[in-house]
Design a protein around this motif. Sequence first.
Motif, PDB file in Angstrom:
ATOM      1  N   GLU A  18       0.827  83.742  33.335  1.00 15.88           N
ATOM      2  CA  GLU A  18      -0.122  84.489  34.162  1.00 15.88           C
ATOM      3  C   GLU A  18       0.215  84.352  35.645  1.00 15.88           C
ATOM      4  O   GLU A  18       0.229  85.340  36.387  1.00 15.88           O
ATOM      5  CB  GLU A  18      -1.553  83.993  33.919  1.00 15.88           C
ATOM      6  CG  GLU A  18      -2.594  84.718  34.748  1.00 15.88           C
ATOM      7  CD  GLU A  18      -4.000  84.211  34.506  1.00 15.88           C
ATOM      8  OE1 GLU A  18      -4.954  84.861  34.981  1.00 15.88           O
ATOM      9  OE2 GLU A  18      -4.140  83.165  33.852  1.00 15.88           O
ATOM     10  N   VAL A  21       3.431  86.344  36.581  1.00 13.77           N
ATOM     11  CA  VAL A  21       3.177  87.785  36.729  1.00 13.77           C
ATOM     12  C   VAL A  21       2.514  88.071  38.070  1.00 13.77           C
ATOM     13  O   VAL A  21       2.935  88.972  38.818  1.00 13.77           O
ATOM     14  CB  VAL A  21       2.313  88.304  35.566  1.00 13.77           C
ATOM     15  CG1 VAL A  21       1.851  89.740  35.844  1.00 13.77           C
ATOM     16  CG2 VAL A  21       3.085  88.253  34.255  1.00 13.77           C
ATOM     17  N   LYS A  22       1.490  87.307  38.409  1.00  9.68           N
ATOM     18  CA  LYS A  22       0.762  87.534  39.667  1.00  9.68           C
ATOM     19  C   LYS A  22       1.652  87.264  40.878  1.00  9.68           C
ATOM     20  O   LYS A  22       1.635  88.015  41.862  1.00  9.68           O
ATOM     21  CB  LYS A  22      -0.492  86.660  39.716  1.00  9.68           C
ATOM     22  CG  LYS A  22      -1.560  87.060  38.713  1.00  9.68           C
ATOM     23  CD  LYS A  22      -2.804  86.228  38.868  1.00  9.68           C
ATOM     24  CE  LYS A  22      -3.859  86.598  37.823  1.00  9.68           C
ATOM     25  NZ  LYS A  22      -4.235  88.016  37.880  1.00  9.68           N
ATOM     26  N   GLU A  25       4.259  90.088  41.260  1.00 10.36           N
ATOM     27  CA  GLU A  25       3.636  91.288  41.811  1.00 10.36           C
ATOM     28  C   GLU A  25       3.351  91.132  43.295  1.00 10.36           C
ATOM     29  O   GLU A  25       3.603  92.041  44.089  1.00 10.36           O
ATOM     30  CB  GLU A  25       2.344  91.596  41.055  1.00 10.36           C
ATOM     31  CG  GLU A  25       2.580  92.137  39.664  1.00 10.36           C
ATOM     32  CD  GLU A  25       1.334  92.728  39.042  1.00 10.36           C
ATOM     33  OE1 GLU A  25       1.487  93.635  38.208  1.00 10.36           O
ATOM     34  OE2 GLU A  25       0.225  92.294  39.389  1.00 10.36           O
ATOM     35  N   PHE A  32       8.675  95.242  35.648  1.00  8.03           N
ATOM     36  CA  PHE A  32       8.946  94.065  34.821  1.00  8.03           C
ATOM     37  C   PHE A  32       9.925  94.450  33.713  1.00  8.03           C
ATOM     38  O   PHE A  32       9.689  95.415  32.977  1.00  8.03           O
ATOM     39  CB  PHE A  32       7.659  93.515  34.211  1.00  8.03           C
ATOM     40  CG  PHE A  32       6.780  92.780  35.183  1.00  8.03           C
ATOM     41  CD1 PHE A  32       7.110  91.497  35.592  1.00  8.03           C
ATOM     42  CD2 PHE A  32       5.643  93.375  35.698  1.00  8.03           C
ATOM     43  CE1 PHE A  32       6.306  90.814  36.494  1.00  8.03           C
ATOM     44  CE2 PHE A  32       4.834  92.702  36.609  1.00  8.03           C
ATOM     45  CZ  PHE A  32       5.174  91.408  37.003  1.00  8.03           C
ATOM     46  N   ILE A  55       2.116  90.703  29.176  1.00  7.89           N
ATOM     47  CA  ILE A  55       2.645  91.110  30.480  1.00  7.89           C
ATOM     48  C   ILE A  55       2.260  92.549  30.794  1.00  7.89           C
ATOM     49  O   ILE A  55       1.837  92.870  31.909  1.00  7.89           O
ATOM     50  CB  ILE A  55       4.174  90.921  30.531  1.00  7.89           C
ATOM     51  CG1 ILE A  55       4.526  89.418  30.462  1.00  7.89           C
ATOM     52  CG2 ILE A  55       4.763  91.525  31.809  1.00  7.89           C
ATOM     53  CD1 ILE A  55       5.998  89.140  30.280  1.00  7.89           C
ATOM     54  N   SER A  59      -0.237  93.206  33.987  1.00  9.32           N
ATOM     55  CA  SER A  59       0.454  93.709  35.169  1.00  9.32           C
ATOM     56  C   SER A  59      -0.095  95.045  35.636  1.00  9.32           C
ATOM     57  O   SER A  59      -0.468  95.898  34.827  1.00  9.32           O
ATOM     58  CB  SER A  59       1.945  93.856  34.865  1.00  9.32           C
ATOM     59  OG  SER A  59       2.598  94.525  35.927  1.00  9.32           O
ATOM     60  N   SER A  60      -0.100  95.215  36.946  1.00  7.07           N
ATOM     61  CA  SER A  60      -0.400  96.527  37.522  1.00  7.07           C
ATOM     62  C   SER A  60       0.884  97.312  37.778  1.00  7.07           C
ATOM     63  O   SER A  60       0.838  98.473  38.185  1.00  7.07           O
ATOM     64  CB  SER A  60      -1.164  96.360  38.838  1.00  7.07           C
ATOM     65  OG  SER A  60      -0.376  95.669  39.797  1.00  7.07           O
ATOM     66  N   LYS A  61       2.025  96.682  37.552  1.00  3.90           N
ATOM     67  CA  LYS A  61       3.328  97.324  37.717  1.00  3.90           C
ATOM     68  C   LYS A  61       3.816  97.837  36.368  1.00  3.90           C
ATOM     69  O   LYS A  61       3.442  97.310  35.311  1.00  3.90           O
ATOM     70  CB  LYS A  61       4.351  96.318  38.270  1.00  3.90           C
ATOM     71  CG  LYS A  61       4.000  95.754  39.636  1.00  3.90           C
ATOM     72  CD  LYS A  61       4.201  96.773  40.728  1.00  3.90           C
ATOM     73  CE  LYS A  61       4.011  96.135  42.106  1.00  3.90           C
ATOM     74  NZ  LYS A  61       4.258  97.096  43.192  1.00  3.90           N
ATOM     75  N   CYS A  63       6.252  98.382  33.141  1.00  2.00           N
ATOM     76  CA  CYS A  63       7.124  97.483  32.381  1.00  2.00           C
ATOM     77  C   CYS A  63       8.133  98.310  31.591  1.00  2.00           C
ATOM     78  O   CYS A  63       7.803  99.382  31.076  1.00  2.00           O
ATOM     79  CB  CYS A  63       6.314  96.638  31.404  1.00  2.00           C
ATOM     80  SG  CYS A  63       5.104  95.540  32.173  1.00  2.00           S
TER      81      CYS A  63
END
Length: 216
Positions: A18, A21-22, A25, A32, A55, A59-61, A63
């Motif tokens: 976690e 990932v943060k 970002e 990712f 993930i 994630s806001s990104k 993948c």
Amino acid sequence: MEKLLCPSMMCANFANLEKEVKDLEAGGIDIFHLDVMDGNFVPNFGMGLQDIEYIVKASSKPCDVHLMVTNPSVYIQKFADIGVKIIYVHPETDSHITRTLQMIKDAGVQSGIAVNPGTSFETVKDILSLVDYVLVMTVNPGFAGQKYLSFVDHKFGQFCKLKDQYGYKVMIDGACSPEKIEKLSKIGVDGFILGTSALFGKGRSYQEICQELRAL
């Protein structure tokens, strides 16, 4: 040209996924990169399905998933349903690669091919109109921390020359050091899969590293 910085999550610290990932970002990464291996096409096993699901959800990104597996068509819908935005497949693993690429697009996902070091540009040239991304492998797929295979360098020029004509982005995966990022971005490579050569295990913040890589 804007670089796409794509951390290879098989190199991440899974003891605190976690936070990884943060922090990535916050550091400014773009995509990712998630590796899936079956122990058959490559002699290793990659990330678990639960890790990938986590993930993608956390994630806001966007993948991507790099399928280093035999019969990749079997898994397309599964990863599309999870929510990945790009699926890479190896043409070497699929006797009906055009059908599989169309399956990816039909599932609402962007399509990509991963080109092994021993696979020539000419071998995949006829399918370039079907892909959104070309992932040029500069190591043999399956393991992180390998040595860069310089004999593949000429392929970057070949793929970059046609990327505007066909509308795909050119990516590099394998031993992607800051020096390689600087050199390849100048000839038109769009994205960089970042592992231990440039991003992970450096004892510095991801934000600091990403800023330096973008400035190259």
